[in-house]
Design a protein around this motif. Structure first.
Motif, mmCIF file in Angstrom:
data_model
loop_
_atom_site.group_PDB
_atom_site.id
_atom_site.type_symbol
_atom_site.label_atom_id
_atom_site.label_comp_id
_atom_site.label_asym_id
_atom_site.label_seq_id
_atom_site.Cartn_x
_atom_site.Cartn_y
_atom_site.Cartn_z
ATOM 1 N N THR A 1 46.074 37.178 37.964
ATOM 2 C CA THR A 1 45.714 38.492 37.420
ATOM 3 C C THR A 1 46.799 39.545 37.651
ATOM 4 O OG1 THR A 1 44.576 39.038 39.478
ATOM 5 C CG2 THR A 1 43.215 38.193 37.684
ATOM 6 N N SER A 2 47.902 39.162 38.307
ATOM 7 C CA SER A 2 48.846 40.202 38.722
ATOM 8 C C SER A 2 49.413 40.998 37.539
ATOM 9 C CB SER A 2 49.969 39.613 39.584
ATOM 10 O OG SER A 2 50.789 38.788 38.809
ATOM 11 N N SER A 3 49.738 40.315 36.437
ATOM 12 C CA SER A 3 50.298 41.072 35.299
ATOM 13 C C SER A 3 49.230 41.928 34.627
ATOM 14 C CB SER A 3 50.922 40.154 34.254
ATOM 15 O OG SER A 3 51.342 38.960 34.808
ATOM 16 N N ILE A 4 47.996 41.410 34.609
ATOM 17 C CA ILE A 4 46.910 42.197 34.002
ATOM 18 C C ILE A 4 46.686 43.481 34.798
ATOM 19 C CG2 ILE A 4 44.459 42.213 33.408
ATOM 20 C CD1 ILE A 4 44.598 39.237 32.984
ATOM 21 N N PHE A 5 46.702 43.363 36.123
ATOM 22 C CA PHE A 5 46.497 44.566 36.935
ATOM 23 C C PHE A 5 47.690 45.523 36.860
ATOM 24 C CE2 PHE A 5 43.054 42.115 39.141
ATOM 25 C CZ PHE A 5 42.039 42.968 38.762
ATOM 26 N N ASP A 6 48.895 44.967 36.702
ATOM 27 C CA ASP A 6 50.062 45.828 36.457
ATOM 28 C C ASP A 6 49.812 46.719 35.252
ATOM 29 O OD1 ASP A 6 51.659 45.022 38.450
ATOM 30 O OD2 ASP A 6 52.991 43.772 37.237
ATOM 31 N N MET A 7 49.334 46.053 34.194
ATOM 32 C CA MET A 7 49.080 46.767 32.952
ATOM 33 C C MET A 7 47.991 47.816 33.172
ATOM 34 S SD MET A 7 47.974 44.948 29.399
ATOM 35 C CE MET A 7 46.248 44.702 29.743
ATOM 36 N N MET A 8 46.939 47.414 33.917
ATOM 37 C CA MET A 8 45.818 48.323 34.140
ATOM 38 C C MET A 8 46.248 49.561 34.929
ATOM 39 S SD MET A 8 42.213 47.578 35.969
ATOM 40 C CE MET A 8 41.557 46.098 35.300
#
Ligand code: FE2
Ligand code: FE2
Lengths: 290, 102
Positions: free
Chosen positions: A97-104
């Motif tokens: 999920t690290s890239s998704i949370f970066d985006m978030m």
């Protein structure tokens, strides 16, 4: 007629999600991880060493595991340590999920804060109830609304419509999602998470965070995430997309109910943790700018 | 307890929480009184915020207690018929009132 319409929409959404394009891709290491864990010889130390070859990912990972939403008492300084102390499914979830949370963090800070806050409450409650691996329950809290990110990223037009419905007709996000695309964010988040081969202890609380008694197993964990979501909205930290505290499932409440004194203790503990969470968010955003 | 950007931290304030680097290393423990030199050193180590005791600085965007309670009630608007959630709202309101006195 209406019913068939909804079902049709739901099928379309599901089909589109098979070819998801707009979410950031998984870090290359994620696909390797599955294979590595199947290898029985694999130890936390070897697994950690492989992950640590990716420096950016490692530093992000260590920031997350040391942040106050886990509330882990000691400092964790290596990835293999993190795997031993928090369990592989927690670390794996943080990686995928690290890239998704970066985006978030950049596109929807409100939802990021809501997720962190929910994770924090869930961890506190899990610890109080002496549940084993409370960090796993925090992690379920962290990802409970991932379906909202998917809708926002992949269904931009519908997302705008949903937001419009929330504003003008004062529907909840959930109601607007169901009306607009025939399926709501818990199910969408569940579809996404299932692709990552995570354990049911993580998947079910996400799928059932708005109706925890529907969960075929781990109802106590689902109840914890359900109430954590409610509480963090109740105190108004972050944003879940609409203004309102969602309805409480009373059967779930029976499982985990607390007296006034316990709730007060919880609020006091939360005040301190929230101050730390705000700092954590600022830190995460500033490291990215560099 | 108040979280302050390091630029607003001043000598004489007392840390309520440890100051940590991004990866969790403790630079300075809770209870330490800030000095000009210490503040300087912390900000050179890349620290952006310090959590201090009490509420030494009034920030312009702080909401009043009345505003906070009004927002709380608005958030509960759709669930106000639920006795458990009503009770929860009352406990949160009491908590806010207690906090504002501190
Ligand atoms: Fe939700
Ligand atoms: Fe939520």
């Amino acid at each position: 007629m209406e019913e068939k319409d909804q079902n049709q929409k739901r099928q379309e959404v599901r089909a589109r999600l098979r070819y998801i394009k707009s979410l950031p891709i998984l870090p290359p290491i994620a696909s390797m991880l599955n294979k590595m864990v199947e290898d029985e010889e694999m130890t936390a130390v070897r697994l950690g060493a492989v992950i640590e070859k990716d420096q950016v990912l490692t530093s992000k990972l260590l920031k997350m595991v040391n942040s106050s939403f886990f509330g882990f008492p000691q400092r964790i300084s290596t990835v293999s340590n993190a795997i031993v102390l928090l369990g592989f499914s927690v670390i794996k979830t943080l990686i995928v999920t690290s890239s998704i949370f970066d985006m978030m963090q950049s596109s929807d800070v409100g939802l990021w804060e809501h997720s962190l806050g929910c994770a924090t409450v869930a961890g506190i409650l899990a610890r109080r109830r002496a549940i084993k691996n409370p960090e796993e329950v925090s992690t379920a809290g962290l990802i409970h609304d991932l379906g909202k990110v998917v809708i926002r990223a992949e269904f931009t037009k519908e997302y705008n419509e949903i937001q419009g419905m929330v504003e003008t007709r004062r529907l909840s996000m959930m109601e607007a999602e169901l009306e607009c695309i025939g399926v709501a964010h818990p199910e969408i988040g569940g579809w996404l998470i299932k692709q990552w081969n995570l354990p049911d202890r993580l998947i079910l609380p996400v799928l059932y965070h708005h109706n925890p008694e529907g969960s075929p197993e781990f109802r106590e964990l689902s109840a914890i995430v359900h109430f954590s979501d409610i509480l963090i909205r109740a105190i108004g930290f972050g944003s879940g997309g609409d203004l309102w505290v969602p309805p409480l499932d009373h059967q779930a409440w029976e499982r985990i109910k607390m007296g006034k004194g316990e709730v007060k203790d919880l609020l006091n503990e939360l005040d301190e943790r929230i101050i730390e969470l705000q700092d954590f968010t600022i830190q995460m955003q500033q490291t990215k700018v560099k | 307890m108040q979280s302050l950007p390091i630029s607003l931290a001043a000598p004489g304030m007392v840390l309520a929480k440890a100051v940590k680097t991004e990866d969790g290393k403790v630079l300075c423990g809770p209870g330490v009184e800030l000095t000009a030199e210490l503040i300087n050193r912390l900000s050179k180590s890349g620290i952006h915020v310090a959590i201090v005791k009490g509420h030494p600085i009034h920030m312009p965007d702080e909401k009043s207690l009345a505003e906070l309670i009004k927002e709380l009630e608005a958030r509960f608007e759709r669930v106000k018929d639920d006795p458990v959630l009503r009770a929860l709202m009352r406990v949160i309101a009491e908590h806010m009132i207690e906090q504002s006195k501190m």
